[in-house]
Design a protein around this motif. Structure first.
Motif, PDB file in Angstrom:
ATOM      1  N   SER A  48       0.807  -1.221   0.000  1.00  0.00           N
ATOM      2  CA  SER A  48       0.000   0.000   0.000  1.00  0.00           C
ATOM      3  C   SER A  48       0.840   1.271   0.000  1.00  0.00           C
ATOM      4  N   VAL A  84       1.538   4.685 -12.610  1.00  0.00           N
ATOM      5  CA  VAL A  84       1.190   6.021 -12.156  1.00  0.00           C
ATOM      6  C   VAL A  84       0.865   6.859 -13.385  1.00  0.00           C
ATOM      7  N   GLY A 140      -0.909  11.872 -11.401  1.00  0.00           N
ATOM      8  CA  GLY A 140      -0.673  11.356 -10.063  1.00  0.00           C
ATOM      9  C   GLY A 140       0.708  11.654  -9.526  1.00  0.00           C
ATOM     10  N   THR A 192       3.343  14.520  -7.967  1.00  0.00           N
ATOM     11  CA  THR A 192       3.579  15.834  -7.368  1.00  0.00           C
ATOM     12  C   THR A 192       5.071  15.963  -7.106  1.00  0.00           C
ATOM     13  N   ARG A 227       0.829   8.800  -6.786  1.00  0.00           N
ATOM     14  CA  ARG A 227      -0.424   8.111  -6.533  1.00  0.00           C
ATOM     15  C   ARG A 227      -0.575   7.027  -7.601  1.00  0.00           C
ATOM     16  N   HIS A 228      -0.531   5.785  -7.178  1.00  0.00           N
ATOM     17  CA  HIS A 228      -0.561   4.660  -8.099  1.00  0.00           C
ATOM     18  C   HIS A 228      -1.997   4.257  -8.422  1.00  0.00           C
ATOM     19  N   GLY A 242      -4.116   2.272  -5.999  1.00  0.00           N
ATOM     20  CA  GLY A 242      -4.550   2.892  -4.756  1.00  0.00           C
ATOM     21  C   GLY A 242      -3.401   3.127  -3.792  1.00  0.00           C
ATOM     22  N   SER A 288       0.358   4.550  -2.544  1.00  0.00           N
ATOM     23  CA  SER A 288       1.086   5.809  -2.699  1.00  0.00           C
ATOM     24  C   SER A 288       2.547   5.570  -2.372  1.00  0.00           C
ATOM     25  N   SER A 289       3.403   6.457  -2.895  1.00  0.00           N
ATOM     26  CA  SER A 289       4.832   6.304  -2.632  1.00  0.00           C
ATOM     27  C   SER A 289       5.519   7.654  -2.695  1.00  0.00           C
ATOM     28  N   THR A 290       6.728   7.692  -2.150  1.00  0.00           N
ATOM     29  CA  THR A 290       7.555   8.895  -2.204  1.00  0.00           C
ATOM     30  C   THR A 290       8.921   8.540  -2.749  1.00  0.00           C
TER      31      THR A 290
END
Length: 291
Positions: free
Chosen positions: A140, A188, A192, A194, A208-209, A212, A214-216
């Motif tokens: 996730s 992505v 999605g 930023t 934002r994948h 659902g 998310s990653s940084t």
């Protein structure tokens, strides 16, 4: 497979030429570069021929390995594909989505295979880990950080690279970070992404994948040598997993990329994937002030 090497810089001489010369199923038939004297020196070191005429080299090859700035790579990759050469490319495949798409279309028209050398996807330790996490699933959240000292005080041979100075870590090592996270967390869309700029050429991304998740991502070439390091982790129903350190040298990983080009099946890290990565980098870059 008969390979021509396009490029004569440190990456070409330390990685591409070494791996091609050592590979049991590859023959390095020649070297071409924008500096003929450098091509002559590199060719002599590997007992092959330096070509001043690129088309003459392409006529002798089954494939090309490209170690050139991405904007140059895209243009010459099209030329190589039209000559019927399979493509072993470096990341990013281009510096605009349009150029990347034109290159992919040329390869498709010519019916040539393509592999893009994302180092972590071909190094045994990290490649195995990425494949395992894709199978495990249920992730996730993720994180990938690449703190490089290329501009931060190290004596890196890549610090003088004009394209790296212009485009920064986002375009140079950002593709590596994306190549780790996308297989496990999913695709992505450009909407999605930023992006914000930090000190020097540091860039922070939030993704934002479609799954659902998310990653940084944080990438920089401005890290002090003492702060340098590469890491990645995933979090999900299976817990927390961290990517192992890459142990294999780059030339060994490049040998596995040669294997992938020789294989009959299409590799995940082909031009289609290269285009998708370029699209995300361009979307991020559009949100950033100039370096």
């Amino acid at each position: 497979m008969r390979f021509g090497l396009l490029g004569t810089g440190p990456w070409a001489s330390r990685t591409h030429a070494v791996a091609l010369s050592a590979h049991p199923r590859a023959e390095l038939v020649g070297v071409w570069g924008r500096r003929p004297e450098a091509a002559q020196e590199l060719a002599a070191a590997h007992h092959t021929t330096a070509y001043r005429d690129l088309d003459a080299l392409l006529a002798e090859c089954d494939a090309v390995a490209v170690a050139l700035p991405p904007d140059v790579q895209a243009e010459l990759g099209i030329r190589a594909a039209e000559a019927g050469c399979h493509l072993l490319l470096d990341k990013p495949v281009a510096t605009t989505t349009g150029a990347a798409e034109r290159l992919a279309a040329a390869a498709e028209r010519a019916g040539v295979r393509s592999v893009v050398f994302f180092t972590l996807r071909f190094s045994p330790e990290t490649a195995r880990w990425i494949a395992e996490q894709r199978v495990t699933g249920g992730w996730s959240a993720g994180r990938a950080d690449w703190y490089s000292p290329v501009f931060g005080g190290s004596e890196s041979p890549y610090a003088a690279s004009p394209w790296r100075q212009e485009k920064g870590a986002l375009w140079d090592v950002g593709p590596h970070a994306l190549s780790v996270l996308l297989p496990a967390l999913g695709e992505v869309e450009p909407s999605g992404v930023t992006a914000v700029r930090g000190p020097g050429d540091t860039v922070h991304l939030v993704l934002r994948h479609a799954s659902g998740a998310s990653s940084t991502i944080t990438v920089t070439h401005s890290a002090p040598p003492a702060a340098a390091g590469v890491s990645a982790e995933l979090r999900g129903s299976a817990g927390v997993v961290q990517m192992p350190e890459r142990v294999a040298p780059a030339e060994a990983a490049f040998g596995r990329a040669i294997d992938a080009l020789l294989a009959p099946e299409r590799h995940d890290c082909d031009l289609d994937f290269g285009v998708r990565v370029t699209r995300l980098l361009e979307a991020a870059d559009a949100q950033l002030p100039p370096l």
